[in-house]
Design a protein around this motif. Structure first.
Motif, mmCIF file in Angstrom:
data_model
loop_
_atom_site.group_PDB
_atom_site.id
_atom_site.type_symbol
_atom_site.label_atom_id
_atom_site.label_comp_id
_atom_site.label_asym_id
_atom_site.label_seq_id
_atom_site.Cartn_x
_atom_site.Cartn_y
_atom_site.Cartn_z
ATOM 1 N N ASP A 93 21.282 23.119 56.761
ATOM 2 C CA ASP A 93 21.279 22.064 57.774
ATOM 3 C C ASP A 93 22.686 21.531 58.052
ATOM 4 O O ASP A 93 22.906 20.863 59.059
ATOM 5 C CB ASP A 93 20.377 20.901 57.347
ATOM 6 N N ASN A 103 17.743 30.992 59.717
ATOM 7 C CA ASN A 103 17.902 29.686 60.347
ATOM 8 C C ASN A 103 19.348 29.393 60.731
ATOM 9 O O ASN A 103 19.619 28.394 61.387
ATOM 10 C CB ASN A 103 17.390 28.585 59.417
ATOM 11 N N LYS A 143 19.572 16.955 52.033
ATOM 12 C CA LYS A 143 19.362 17.968 53.074
ATOM 13 C C LYS A 143 19.666 19.339 52.501
ATOM 14 O O LYS A 143 20.496 19.481 51.602
ATOM 15 C CB LYS A 143 20.287 17.715 54.266
#
Length: 144
Positions: free
Chosen positions: A41, A129, A37
């Motif tokens: 994240d 993000n 990942k």
């Protein structure tokens, strides 16, 4: 989740240190490799100072830690130029200290600007993000 349990808020902090950002990015790349990942994240917020701030911005854009490590490895000598000769390197460091103290940064901003424009393009922090914390100040505008 039970009513009295709360979600843990995870923060990644990355320190500064110029070319030492290669080390930080390499460690994060290994974590990405092991987990499969992206680092972003795993965390709600990414914080960084100086070169750590650049890494935080790149991670929050979704750039892999390996790409960041590769950038430091391949472009680091353009951003942080130092001589291979010990005597010249010693003189460079003394000059850089006084240059930073009296005027601006140790190194020219142009190579860094070129690399960051290529890396980030027109991306804004609003497109990140993750939540970000990038402390900064403009030393050249401080009145002494």
């Amino acid at each position: 989740m039970k009513a009295n349990e709360s979600k843990i808020f995870k923060i990644l902090t990355i320190d500064g240190g110029g070319i030492k950002g290669l080390y930080s990015a390499s460690i994060l790349a290994r974590i990405e490799e092991k987990t499969g990942k992206k680092i972003g994240d795993h965390f709600d917020m990414i914080c960084g100072t100086s070169t750590g701030g650049l890494i935080a911005l790149a991670l929050s854009k979704g750039i892999s830690a390996q790409e960041i490590a590769d950038m430091y490895f391949n472009e680091g000598s353009k951003i942080f130029p130092v001589s291979e000769n010990k005597l010249i390197r010693y003189a460079q460091r003394k000059w850089q200290f006084f240059k930073q103290l009296l005027w601006k940064g140790k190194f020219s901003a142009e190579p860094l600007r070129t690399i960051l424009e290529r890396l980030f393009g027109e991306t804004t922090m609003g497109e990140a993000n993750n939540l970000l914390c990038i402390p900064s100040y403009n030393l050249s505008s401080i009145n002494i």
